[in-house]
Design a protein around this motif. Sequence first.
Motif, PDB file in Angstrom:
ATOM      1  N   SER A  52       0.830  -1.196   0.000  1.00 54.29           N
ATOM      2  CA  SER A  52       0.000   0.000   0.000  1.00 54.29           C
ATOM      3  C   SER A  52       0.869   1.253   0.000  1.00 54.29           C
ATOM      4  O   SER A  52       2.081   1.193   0.220  1.00 54.29           O
ATOM      5  CB  SER A  52      -0.924  -0.004   1.214  1.00 54.29           C
ATOM      6  OG  SER A  52      -0.156  -0.063   2.404  1.00 54.29           O
ATOM      7  N   TRP A  53       0.244   2.405  -0.203  1.00 54.16           N
ATOM      8  CA  TRP A  53       1.008   3.631  -0.347  1.00 54.16           C
ATOM      9  C   TRP A  53       1.831   3.934   0.897  1.00 54.16           C
ATOM     10  O   TRP A  53       2.935   4.453   0.809  1.00 54.16           O
ATOM     11  CB  TRP A  53       0.083   4.807  -0.669  1.00 54.16           C
ATOM     12  CG  TRP A  53      -0.854   5.165   0.446  1.00 54.16           C
ATOM     13  CD1 TRP A  53      -2.113   4.669   0.655  1.00 54.16           C
ATOM     14  CD2 TRP A  53      -0.616   6.079   1.513  1.00 54.16           C
ATOM     15  NE1 TRP A  53      -2.661   5.206   1.784  1.00 54.16           N
ATOM     16  CE2 TRP A  53      -1.771   6.081   2.333  1.00 54.16           C
ATOM     17  CE3 TRP A  53       0.459   6.898   1.863  1.00 54.16           C
ATOM     18  CZ2 TRP A  53      -1.866   6.870   3.465  1.00 54.16           C
ATOM     19  CZ3 TRP A  53       0.351   7.692   3.000  1.00 54.16           C
ATOM     20  CH2 TRP A  53      -0.816   7.673   3.787  1.00 54.16           C
ATOM     21  N   GLY A  54       1.326   3.609   2.072  1.00 53.80           N
ATOM     22  CA  GLY A  54       2.056   3.890   3.302  1.00 53.80           C
ATOM     23  C   GLY A  54       2.901   2.727   3.786  1.00 53.80           C
ATOM     24  O   GLY A  54       3.658   2.860   4.760  1.00 53.80           O
ATOM     25  N   GLY A  55       2.753   1.580   3.146  1.00 53.64           N
ATOM     26  CA  GLY A  55       3.544   0.414   3.514  1.00 53.64           C
ATOM     27  C   GLY A  55       2.904  -0.490   4.547  1.00 53.64           C
ATOM     28  O   GLY A  55       3.485  -1.517   4.910  1.00 53.64           O
ATOM     29  N   ALA A  56       1.721  -0.125   5.029  1.00 55.87           N
ATOM     30  CA  ALA A  56       1.124  -0.908   6.107  1.00 55.87           C
ATOM     31  C   ALA A  56       0.537  -2.223   5.624  1.00 55.87           C
ATOM     32  O   ALA A  56       0.407  -3.177   6.401  1.00 55.87           O
ATOM     33  CB  ALA A  56       0.040  -0.090   6.801  1.00 55.87           C
ATOM     34  N   THR A  57       0.167  -2.279   4.375  1.00 54.55           N
ATOM     35  CA  THR A  57      -0.480  -3.469   3.830  1.00 54.55           C
ATOM     36  C   THR A  57       0.382  -4.085   2.749  1.00 54.55           C
ATOM     37  O   THR A  57       0.802  -3.401   1.818  1.00 54.55           O
ATOM     38  CB  THR A  57      -1.856  -3.114   3.232  1.00 54.55           C
ATOM     39  OG1 THR A  57      -2.676  -2.526   4.238  1.00 54.55           O
ATOM     40  CG2 THR A  57      -2.533  -4.352   2.666  1.00 54.55           C
ATOM     41  N   THR A  58       0.655  -5.367   2.898  1.00 56.12           N
ATOM     42  CA  THR A  58       1.401  -6.102   1.877  1.00 56.12           C
ATOM     43  C   THR A  58       0.715  -7.434   1.600  1.00 56.12           C
ATOM     44  O   THR A  58      -0.074  -7.926   2.422  1.00 56.12           O
ATOM     45  CB  THR A  58       2.848  -6.373   2.313  1.00 56.12           C
ATOM     46  OG1 THR A  58       2.832  -7.167   3.516  1.00 56.12           O
ATOM     47  CG2 THR A  58       3.613  -5.091   2.573  1.00 56.12           C
ATOM     48  N   ALA A  59       1.021  -7.997   0.457  1.00 52.72           N
ATOM     49  CA  ALA A  59       0.499  -9.311   0.105  1.00 52.72           C
ATOM     50  C   ALA A  59       1.477  -9.975  -0.847  1.00 52.72           C
ATOM     51  O   ALA A  59       2.238  -9.291  -1.544  1.00 52.72           O
ATOM     52  CB  ALA A  59      -0.884  -9.203  -0.532  1.00 52.72           C
ATOM     53  N   TYR A  60       1.429 -11.309  -0.864  1.00 53.89           N
ATOM     54  CA  TYR A  60       2.353 -12.080  -1.687  1.00 53.89           C
ATOM     55  C   TYR A  60       1.626 -13.238  -2.354  1.00 53.89           C
ATOM     56  O   TYR A  60       0.682 -13.807  -1.798  1.00 53.89           O
ATOM     57  CB  TYR A  60       3.476 -12.656  -0.818  1.00 53.89           C
ATOM     58  CG  TYR A  60       4.308 -11.610  -0.128  1.00 53.89           C
ATOM     59  CD1 TYR A  60       3.964 -11.151   1.135  1.00 53.89           C
ATOM     60  CD2 TYR A  60       5.440 -11.081  -0.742  1.00 53.89           C
ATOM     61  CE1 TYR A  60       4.716 -10.179   1.770  1.00 53.89           C
ATOM     62  CE2 TYR A  60       6.208 -10.110  -0.115  1.00 53.89           C
ATOM     63  CZ  TYR A  60       5.834  -9.667   1.137  1.00 53.89           C
ATOM     64  OH  TYR A  60       6.596  -8.699   1.762  1.00 53.89           O
ATOM     65  N   ALA A  61       2.110 -13.587  -3.526  1.00 56.86           N
ATOM     66  CA  ALA A  61       1.654 -14.820  -4.143  1.00 56.86           C
ATOM     67  C   ALA A  61       2.136 -15.997  -3.304  1.00 56.86           C
ATOM     68  O   ALA A  61       3.202 -15.932  -2.680  1.00 56.86           O
ATOM     69  CB  ALA A  61       2.210 -14.924  -5.562  1.00 56.86           C
ATOM     70  N   ASP A  62       1.373 -17.061  -3.291  1.00 51.11           N
ATOM     71  CA  ASP A  62       1.752 -18.229  -2.500  1.00 51.11           C
ATOM     72  C   ASP A  62       3.124 -18.768  -2.893  1.00 51.11           C
ATOM     73  O   ASP A  62       3.865 -19.271  -2.052  1.00 51.11           O
ATOM     74  CB  ASP A  62       0.700 -19.325  -2.662  1.00 51.11           C
ATOM     75  CG  ASP A  62      -0.597 -19.010  -1.944  1.00 51.11           C
ATOM     76  OD1 ASP A  62      -1.619 -19.636  -2.276  1.00 51.11           O
ATOM     77  OD2 ASP A  62      -0.598 -18.113  -1.070  1.00 51.11           O
ATOM     78  N   SER A  63       3.455 -18.652  -4.159  1.00 49.45           N
ATOM     79  CA  SER A  63       4.703 -19.211  -4.660  1.00 49.45           C
ATOM     80  C   SER A  63       5.941 -18.494  -4.130  1.00 49.45           C
ATOM     81  O   SER A  63       7.044 -19.050  -4.181  1.00 49.45           O
ATOM     82  CB  SER A  63       4.715 -19.183  -6.189  1.00 49.45           C
ATOM     83  OG  SER A  63       4.572 -17.853  -6.669  1.00 49.45           O
ATOM     84  N   VAL A  64       5.780 -17.269  -3.613  1.00 53.21           N
ATOM     85  CA  VAL A  64       6.939 -16.516  -3.134  1.00 53.21           C
ATOM     86  C   VAL A  64       6.852 -16.206  -1.644  1.00 53.21           C
ATOM     87  O   VAL A  64       7.797 -15.659  -1.067  1.00 53.21           O
ATOM     88  CB  VAL A  64       7.119 -15.199  -3.922  1.00 53.21           C
ATOM     89  CG1 VAL A  64       7.172 -15.480  -5.424  1.00 53.21           C
ATOM     90  CG2 VAL A  64       6.030 -14.187  -3.596  1.00 53.21           C
ATOM     91  N   LYS A  65       5.746 -16.546  -1.038  1.00 50.93           N
ATOM     92  CA  LYS A  65       5.542 -16.210   0.377  1.00 50.93           C
ATOM     93  C   LYS A  65       6.634 -16.858   1.223  1.00 50.93           C
ATOM     94  O   LYS A  65       6.970 -18.033   1.057  1.00 50.93           O
ATOM     95  CB  LYS A  65       4.155 -16.701   0.804  1.00 50.93           C
ATOM     96  CG  LYS A  65       3.573 -16.012   2.011  1.00 50.93           C
ATOM     97  CD  LYS A  65       2.116 -16.420   2.207  1.00 50.93           C
ATOM     98  CE  LYS A  65       1.232 -15.889   1.097  1.00 50.93           C
ATOM     99  NZ  LYS A  65      -0.196 -16.207   1.313  1.00 50.93           N
ATOM    100  N   GLY A  66       7.194 -16.064   2.121  1.00 52.15           N
ATOM    101  CA  GLY A  66       8.270 -16.548   2.977  1.00 52.15           C
ATOM    102  C   GLY A  66       9.649 -16.401   2.380  1.00 52.15           C
ATOM    103  O   GLY A  66      10.655 -16.571   3.078  1.00 52.15           O
ATOM    104  N   ARG A  67       9.722 -16.095   1.089  1.00 50.85           N
ATOM    105  CA  ARG A  67      11.020 -15.937   0.421  1.00 50.85           C
ATOM    106  C   ARG A  67      11.238 -14.503  -0.064  1.00 50.85           C
ATOM    107  O   ARG A  67      12.372 -14.024  -0.083  1.00 50.85           O
ATOM    108  CB  ARG A  67      11.122 -16.878  -0.771  1.00 50.85           C
ATOM    109  CG  ARG A  67      11.001 -18.348  -0.414  1.00 50.85           C
ATOM    110  CD  ARG A  67      11.298 -19.248  -1.620  1.00 50.85           C
ATOM    111  NE  ARG A  67      10.337 -19.071  -2.702  1.00 50.85           N
ATOM    112  CZ  ARG A  67      10.672 -18.696  -3.942  1.00 50.85           C
ATOM    113  NH1 ARG A  67      11.938 -18.480  -4.254  1.00 50.85           N
ATOM    114  NH2 ARG A  67       9.737 -18.564  -4.878  1.00 50.85           N
ATOM    115  N   PHE A  68      10.181 -13.830  -0.477  1.00 53.76           N
ATOM    116  CA  PHE A  68      10.269 -12.473  -1.000  1.00 53.76           C
ATOM    117  C   PHE A  68       9.707 -11.484   0.022  1.00 53.76           C
ATOM    118  O   PHE A  68       8.759 -11.806   0.751  1.00 53.76           O
ATOM    119  CB  PHE A  68       9.465 -12.338  -2.289  1.00 53.76           C
ATOM    120  CG  PHE A  68      10.028 -13.060  -3.483  1.00 53.76           C
ATOM    121  CD1 PHE A  68      11.060 -13.987  -3.370  1.00 53.76           C
ATOM    122  CD2 PHE A  68       9.513 -12.815  -4.747  1.00 53.76           C
ATOM    123  CE1 PHE A  68      11.571 -14.655  -4.468  1.00 53.76           C
ATOM    124  CE2 PHE A  68      10.006 -13.465  -5.865  1.00 53.76           C
ATOM    125  CZ  PHE A  68      11.026 -14.391  -5.724  1.00 53.76           C
TER     126      PHE A  68
END
Length: 123
Positions: A52-68
């Motif tokens: 998000s614009w302020g950095g508070a919200t992030t999300a990841y694809a399952d394929s990269v979660k925990g690595r990126f």
Amino acid sequence: QVQLVESGGGLVQAGGSLRLSCAASGRTFSRYAMGWFRQAPGKEREFVSYISWGGATTAYADSVKGRFTISRDNAQNTGYLQMNNLKPEDTAVYYCAARQGLPSARRYDYDYWGQGTQVTVSS
């Protein structure tokens, strides 16, 4: 208008790390959500991560979660994608994108795109 320029791609062995940067110019970067997408040869462009614009919200694809890890420095008008434990299947052109409002995992929601940076992971 927002102009985006990615950098930091390259060739790395499996298990290695890279940090991609997305430098923004034009309108105030801090007002834009940012996403990272990637496209491998012969495949559709796919979602990797957003912030998000302020950095508070992030999300990841399952394929990269925990690595990126996605982050941004609005004072520097720059976004980042830290990629660890890279795998050959991560090989693709990586694009950053920006949009006003809430971040999205859908590529068609983004108005501005960079030119992409190649990431190649050898086995």
